[in-house]
Write an enzyme that holds these catalytic residues in place. Structure first.
Site, PDB file in Angstrom:
ATOM      1  N   TYR A  17       0.836  -1.202   0.000  1.00  0.00           N
ATOM      2  CA  TYR A  17       0.000   0.000   0.000  1.00  0.00           C
ATOM      3  C   TYR A  17       0.873   1.255   0.000  1.00  0.00           C
ATOM      4  CZ  TYR A  17      -4.084  -2.802   1.301  1.00  0.00           C
ATOM      5  OH  TYR A  17      -5.108  -3.718   1.312  1.00  0.00           O
TER       6      TYR A  17
ATOM      7  N   TYR B 170      -0.422 -10.132   0.261  1.00  0.00           N
ATOM      8  CA  TYR B 170       0.641  -9.597   1.121  1.00  0.00           C
ATOM      9  C   TYR B 170       0.587 -10.235   2.506  1.00  0.00           C
ATOM     10  CZ  TYR B 170      -3.146  -6.481   2.686  1.00  0.00           C
ATOM     11  OH  TYR B 170      -4.330  -5.965   3.153  1.00  0.00           O
TER      12      TYR B 170
ATOM     13  N   ARG C  27      -2.730 -12.234   3.301  1.00  0.00           N
ATOM     14  CA  ARG C  27      -4.057 -11.848   2.815  1.00  0.00           C
ATOM     15  C   ARG C  27      -4.203 -12.186   1.339  1.00  0.00           C
ATOM     16  NH1 ARG C  27      -7.539  -8.221   4.419  1.00  0.00           N
ATOM     17  NH2 ARG C  27      -8.791  -9.912   3.621  1.00  0.00           N
TER      18      ARG C  27
ATOM     19  N   HIS D  47      -7.165  -8.432  -2.718  1.00  0.00           N
ATOM     20  CA  HIS D  47      -8.508  -7.878  -2.523  1.00  0.00           C
ATOM     21  C   HIS D  47      -8.523  -6.390  -2.822  1.00  0.00           C
ATOM     22  CE1 HIS D  47      -6.350  -7.404   1.316  1.00  0.00           C
ATOM     23  NE2 HIS D  47      -7.000  -6.269   1.414  1.00  0.00           N
TER      24      HIS D  47
ATOM     25  N   HIS E  95     -10.496  -2.913  -1.497  1.00  0.00           N
ATOM     26  CA  HIS E  95     -11.361  -2.344  -0.466  1.00  0.00           C
ATOM     27  C   HIS E  95     -12.404  -1.460  -1.142  1.00  0.00           C
ATOM     28  CE1 HIS E  95      -8.767  -3.347   3.055  1.00  0.00           C
ATOM     29  NE2 HIS E  95      -7.798  -3.284   2.156  1.00  0.00           N
TER      30      HIS E  95
END
Lengths: 255, 183
Positions: free
Chosen positions: A124, A163, A173, A176, A178
């Site tokens: 991120y 990640y 995870r 995905h 959000h």
């Protein structure tokens, strides 16, 4: 008072965590939403109320109305996360589209949809994300759009990477996106995550598995739709969203 | 027709570059004489401040209208940046991330016709958001009269000085805030 589960210790293996997930899921019914206290997602331990929620069934409640957004709140470029920098981001270019409706199937018109995500390497653009995967100078990973008159939204982006996180040993995870959604009422607000079909990490992810009902979990997974893929350009996914919660119009129809 | 809703998932830890926007806490038009400040801390079940919570507020305009207005995150068409509200329109919507101390502050106008602001809480660790209300006056209404007396205080903002209200949110434990279910 609702049942209070003991917090899970540090350092659980994936196998131990999977067993904890199975234990909790075995004791639940087919709830739509995750329980707020879900011990396998360890951050939930101290961050959920233990008192039952107080029901509000007041047709005059302000929450039955909600914020409005309009053309001034978005630009035409916001829906394309691959065009926010000088160059093209790395990764697999995708388009994601679908319809936003309420529980009655009515389209949520001209409302705000926000999307944020990791880059193709699974990192991120947030300074607290220290996963040693490269940042992409051509990708921030945030987009917005307004739904159209049919409730449709559409984004062009890249497929995010999986990640690691520190929930347990070797926790990863699944990829995905959000999503943040507004309905016609504040009661219909939704923040959730969209997953990609067939990801082998699904079974090992306490965040997805916090949705304890398999049919409910499946509604968080987009469908690959070849008809949405653009030749020589991008792969297409379809994901429809149904907002929970009453609105003022529902109350009026009930009368 | 009744469709099954899409499940909620946590906002996670990394929404900070995406959801908060400049002026998100400045709901009141610039220089408005009736401006009020509502502020406080978000605490977890161990009494520790929560530095990664995201709050949203929604309320009627001072005249009681509940339609809101676009323009909370008004954009500059030249750069695409958020230039914020126009300083005149009251949109009714606020979005505020807690700071490293778990503190938030929103500057707004008194809600018309009701004594409360609607408050929505998202956080890392919270799998499904929570609704509560910050009552600026202890005025009995459908909710306050339904809440057990010993918990009612968790919904009441404390006026620290004229126009400045303190409203803390306790996610769990002693003094746990009353959270709401709209069905």
């Amino acid at each position: 008072m609702t049942h209070v589960a003991a917090p899970l210790p540090d350092g659980l293996s994936q196998e131990q965590m999977d067993a904890e997930v199975a234990k909790v899921q075995a004791g639940t019914d087919g709830a739509v939403h995750p329980p707020r206290g879900f011990p396998p997602y360890r951050s939930s331990t101290l961050r959920h109320p233990r008192q039952p929620l107080i029901p509000v069934r007041d047709p005059e409640a302000v929450e039955l109305s909600g914020p409005a957004f309009g053309l001034t709140d978005v630009t035409a470029l916001d829906r394309d996360l691959t065009r926010q920098h000088a160059g093209e981001p790395l990764g697999e270019r995708i388009t994601v589209t679908g319809r936003v409706t309420d529980r009655q199937g009515r389209p949520i018109r001209r409302q705000l949809v926000e999307l944020w995500q990791a880059n193709a390497s699974g990192r991120y653009a947030h300074q607290l994300d220290q996963h040693p995967a490269p940042l992409d100078p051509n990708f921030t990973g945030f987009g917005r759009c307004l739904t159209d008159d049919e409730g449709r939204y559409s984004f062009t982006t890249i497929k995010p990477g999986a990640y690691p996180w520190r929930n347990h040993v070797n926790a990863w995870r699944p990829a995905h996106l959000h999503f943040s959604l507004f309905g016609t009422a504040f009661t219909q607000r939704l923040v959730t995550q969209m997953y990609f079909p067939g990801d082998p990490l699904f079974a090992h992810d306490p965040v997805l598995q916090s949705v304890t009902d398999p049919a409910a979990r499946a509604r968080l997974v987009a469908a690959y739709d070849h008809g949405l893929s653009v030749p020589e350009w991008s792969l297409g996914y379809r994901w429809d969203i149904v907002l929970d919660g009453p609105s003022a119009t529902l109350f009026e129809e009930d009368r | 027709m009744s469709l099954v809703p899409t499940p909620s998932q946590t906002v996670g830890p990394f929404y900070g570059y995406a959801l908060p926007f400049p002026g998100g806490a400045e709901v009141a038009p610039v220089g408005h004489p009736d401006l009020i400040t509502v502020h406080g801390y978000v605490y977890d079940g161990a009494g520790q401040p929560v530095p990664d919570a995201l709050l949203e507020t929604w309320q009627p305009a001072p005249d009681g209208s509940r339609g809101g207005a676009p323009g909370s995150m008004r954009r500059d068409p030249v750069t695409g940046r958020i230039v914020g509200r126009d300083g005149v329109t009251f949109t009714g919507f606020g979005r505020i991330a807690t700071d490293a101390d778990g503190h938030y502050a929103v500057r707004t106008l008194p809600p018309g016709g009701v004594p409360y602001l609607c408050v929505l809480v998202f956080a890392r660790g919270l799998l499904h958001h929570l609704y509560t209300r910050a009552y600026l006056r202890a005025e009995e209404d459908a909710l306050l009269s339904a809440v057990p007396a010993e918990r009612r205080g968790t919904l009441l903002a404390v006026e620290e000085r004229p126009g400045t209200y303190r409203f803390d949110i306790r996610l769990q434990g002693p003094g746990e805030t009353v959270f709401l279910d709209f069905g």
